[in-house]
Structures are given as C-alpha cells and as structure tokens.
Design an enzyme around this catalytic site. Structure first.
Site, PDB file in Angstrom:
ATOM      1  N   SER A 294     -10.867 -58.112 -33.833  1.00 50.52           N
ATOM      2  CA  SER A 294     -12.724 -59.376 -34.692  1.00 50.52           C
ATOM      3  C   SER A 294     -12.739 -60.330 -33.234  1.00 50.52           C
ATOM      4  O   SER A 294     -11.527 -60.381 -32.186  1.00 50.52           O
ATOM      5  CB  SER A 294     -12.580 -60.381 -35.839  1.00 50.52           C
ATOM      6  OG  SER A 294     -12.594 -61.497 -34.969  1.00 50.52           O
TER       7      SER A 294
ATOM      8  N   TYR B 141     -18.908 -61.032 -30.158  1.00 50.84           N
ATOM      9  CA  TYR B 141     -20.560 -61.471 -29.826  1.00 50.84           C
ATOM     10  C   TYR B 141     -20.997 -62.332 -28.579  1.00 50.84           C
ATOM     11  O   TYR B 141     -20.714 -62.778 -27.386  1.00 50.84           O
ATOM     12  CB  TYR B 141     -19.953 -63.204 -30.731  1.00 50.84           C
ATOM     13  CG  TYR B 141     -19.772 -63.200 -32.069  1.00 50.84           C
ATOM     14  CD1 TYR B 141     -20.621 -62.768 -32.832  1.00 50.84           C
ATOM     15  CD2 TYR B 141     -17.962 -63.532 -32.651  1.00 50.84           C
ATOM     16  CE1 TYR B 141     -20.213 -63.050 -34.182  1.00 50.84           C
ATOM     17  CE2 TYR B 141     -18.262 -63.356 -34.079  1.00 50.84           C
ATOM     18  CZ  TYR B 141     -19.092 -62.830 -35.422  1.00 50.84           C
ATOM     19  OH  TYR B 141     -18.597 -63.053 -36.324  1.00 50.84           O
TER      20      TYR B 141
ATOM     21  N   LYS C 137     -23.677 -54.043 -35.054  1.00 50.77           N
ATOM     22  CA  LYS C 137     -23.203 -54.522 -36.203  1.00 50.77           C
ATOM     23  C   LYS C 137     -24.194 -55.310 -37.125  1.00 50.77           C
ATOM     24  O   LYS C 137     -24.669 -56.251 -36.181  1.00 50.77           O
ATOM     25  CB  LYS C 137     -21.892 -55.027 -36.201  1.00 50.77           C
ATOM     26  CG  LYS C 137     -20.936 -55.069 -37.121  1.00 50.77           C
ATOM     27  CD  LYS C 137     -19.715 -56.371 -37.645  1.00 50.77           C
ATOM     28  CE  LYS C 137     -19.344 -55.777 -38.799  1.00 50.77           C
ATOM     29  NZ  LYS C 137     -19.864 -57.524 -38.775  1.00 50.77           N
TER      30      LYS C 137
END
Length: 373
Positions: A123, A147, A244
């Site tokens: 992550s 992100y 995703k």
C-alpha cells in the site's frame, strides 16, 4: 468452526494454546486484542456497511457443482500472475497501516508473503517504507498500489522509487477520488498515533499544519483523475499497470482500450461507495467483457478456500485478501500472516479436490450452479 480457548495468557504478545482453525478465529482474536479505534478502522465500511457485508454474503449465495471420480490423488495449486508463477492464487491486497496491528507491520507481511511464494501488493499508505519492505523480504514478488495526488510530482517520485526497487507492477487505485464516509472513524476521531507515520511520504508533506486524513494532509488526493491519466502513468514507467476498483463492464472495456495489463474487481472492501455490488457479483460481466485480453483479479470477502474456488470458477485469475492479513498480524506477526495464507492454501486445495479439479486450469464456470444465483 473453533473459537479461541480462554486459557491463554493475555500479557504475552500472542496465545500459543489457541487452535486457529479458520480465518474467523483470527478475526475474533484481533477484535478482542486490538484497541477499539484500531479495530474500528480496519473493520470500517462506508455509511451503513451494506456493500462491505454483501462482499461476504454473496459467496454464501453461490453453489458449486462438484464432479466425482476424477482421480484427485495429486493436486497442484500453482498459477501465474503477469507471467510470474505463484504457489496458489491468493495474494495480499493493499491495506494501510500494518504497524497498528504489529510492531514490524508491513515488513512482517512481506516476509510471510515471500515465504509462501505469492504476491504482495504494498500500500501507498504503509507504515514501513518501500525500501524497508524490500530489505525485509528481498526475493519477494511485489506490486505497488498507487494513488494519484494533486501534486503529480509526489506520485511520479514514488513510481520511480518502486520501479528502481524491483516492484513488478503498479496497481492504480481508481475508486477514491474522495474518501468514503466511515462513521466509526469519525466518531473515534481516528488518527495515526504519534510514533507512526505514512513512511513513503516522510518529509514530503512537512509544510502542512492543517487537518490530516489518514496520515497525510486532507485533500491531497486528486479528484480530477480520469482515463487520460492512465496514459500519463504509462509515460512514466515500463511497469505493467493494473487498475483496481473496476465494477462494471463499461469500465472494464475502457481499461482494455487504454492498454492496461490487468483489472482488480474491487469495491475497496466496501469502504467507498455503499450500495455498490459485491465484487463476486460484479466479476462475471467483467470477465465476459474482457474475454481474456487482460488478466482479471478480485478482492473483497474472501474468507475460505471455497470462496477462492468460486472466484476462480467465475473467471478471476487470482484473488487478494485484505482484512484477514491484519488479523494474522494482530495474532502473531509474520507467523500469523503465514498461518492465514497456509489455511487458505490448504482449504483451497481441499475444495478443489472435492470439486474434482486437479489443477487450477481445470477450474471453470461449469463448477458454478447458476440457476440458484
């Protein structure tokens, strides 16, 4: 299902006397032993948690059509993702803040995944840095979850970092233009404790004195992200790009058209839009649309080996688990994560054999009883 016995010493870091038989045992242990705000953060769904709960319930609605007398004396759970062989089709989904559950956090997760020879999606919001994770498990097979930030340089720099470190794919998460409303996090005023931080951004947001959201300054994610940003990302890196957060055939088709290498069917564990479909219910239309042009994976709601079997029968190449990893960490760090993965591996092998499949390539839609769906 067994329940943890009560004769363990709670003052030691873990219980050696508990018989951990299934993933629910680890969930019960984690709920009992983690601080309430931490448990609530990991368990959170958005709004009324309908989608979070349906991720689990949807598997219970699906029935299998097992075949008999197939000589399942030898079974093989191996598969490949993006051309790399893994020991079985279960990887680690990107989840934030593993150090909240265990001091070594993501380093323990990485070691466990390396030992089990499967894929770990790290992550962005890890409490160990991407460098520390690589050092902890140098031969592990890793993807990096990304992100896109308003300050594109932040995203650009981390892409170059992970590519140089040997991460094998980028997992672009597309379902968070804004963070979903997680009621208990608001009630608890959830914040990372002072001794932890989002390590990958150490020094990046130093100027900020304003409100924080999950360890970084509020409003740093870019809500203007669109399909053209896939091209931008492709211009930065030679790594395969996996998207995703896809839940519809329309977006699956656009993903293929934009040249990505994979899709993870995901609703963010029910933490974003409440009222969307369970991922296993969204899977078939996406697989039918993609028609094998790129690989399709799934996360959300996997708790047993037969869940894995059902997802593969409906066309997923591999599944990824999120919350159970944190439960394993809370129980016994690296060993706990290995136990979680081993239980799923054993259950999957057994379910596969009982359904009459000797290897992953024999798993197909004929295993699923559609009339009852």
């Amino acid at each position: 299902m067994s329940t943890p016995s009560l004769n363990c010493n709670r003052h030691v870091g873990h219980c050696t006397e508990i018989s951990m038989v299934c993933l629910t045992d680890f969930e019960l242990y984690a709920k009992e032993h983690l601080p309430k705000a931490t448990w609530d953060y990991y368990a959170a769904g958005a709004d009324e948690c309908c989608t979070r709960d349906d991720n689990l319930l949807a598997y219970k609605r699906i029935r299998l059509r097992p075949r008999m007398l197939r000589d399942v004396s030898i079974s093989d759970t191996r598969t490949t993702v993006q051309g790399t062989e893994i020991s079985f089709p279960v990887g680690i989904a990107p989840t934030a803040f593993h150090c909240l559950a265990w001091p070594d956090g993501e380093m323990s997760t990485a070691r466990a995944t390396e030992a089990m020879n499967t894929c770990y999606i790290t992550s962005t919001y890890s409490t160990c840095s991407v460098e520390e994770i690589v050092t902890a498990a140098p031969t592990g097979y890793r993807w990096f979850q990304l992100y896109v930030y308003r300050n594109r340089k932040v995203s650009e720099q981390i892409v170059h970092r992970v590519e140089a470190l040997g991460y094998k794919a980028l997992v672009l998460t597309v379902d968070v233009p804004y963070t979903g409303k997680r009621r208990n996090d608001i009630r608890n005023q959830f914040r990372l404790p002072p001794h932890l931080k989002v390590k990958n951004f150490d020094g990046v947001f130093e100027e900020n004195n304003g409100p924080e959201e999950y360890g970084v300054p509020a409003n740093t994610l870019d809500p203007s992200i669109s399909w053209k940003d896939v091209y931008w990302l492709q211009s930065l890196t030679r790594l395969p790009i996996i998207i995703k957060g896809i839940l519809t055939k329309e977006d699956a088709e656009l993903a293929v058209e934009h040249g990505v290498q994979g899709i993870i069917v995901s609703n963010h564990g029910g933490r974003q839009l409440d009222g969307g479909p369970a991922t296993i219910d969204a899977l078939s239309e996406i697989v039918d649309t993609v028609q094998g042009r790129i690989e399709v994976y799934l996360d959300g709601g996997i708790r047993t080996g037969s869940d894995v079997l059902k997802a593969l029968a409906l066309g997923a190449k591999c599944v990824f688990i999120g919350r159970p990893v944190v439960w394993g960490l809370a129980y016994k760090g690296e060993d706990g994560v290995r136990e979680i993965l081993q239980i799923l591996n054993d259950e999957f092998r057994l379910s596969m054999a009982l359904a009459g499949c000797r290897n992953v390539s024999e798993i197909n839609r004929n295993l699923i009883q559609f009339s009852r769906l």
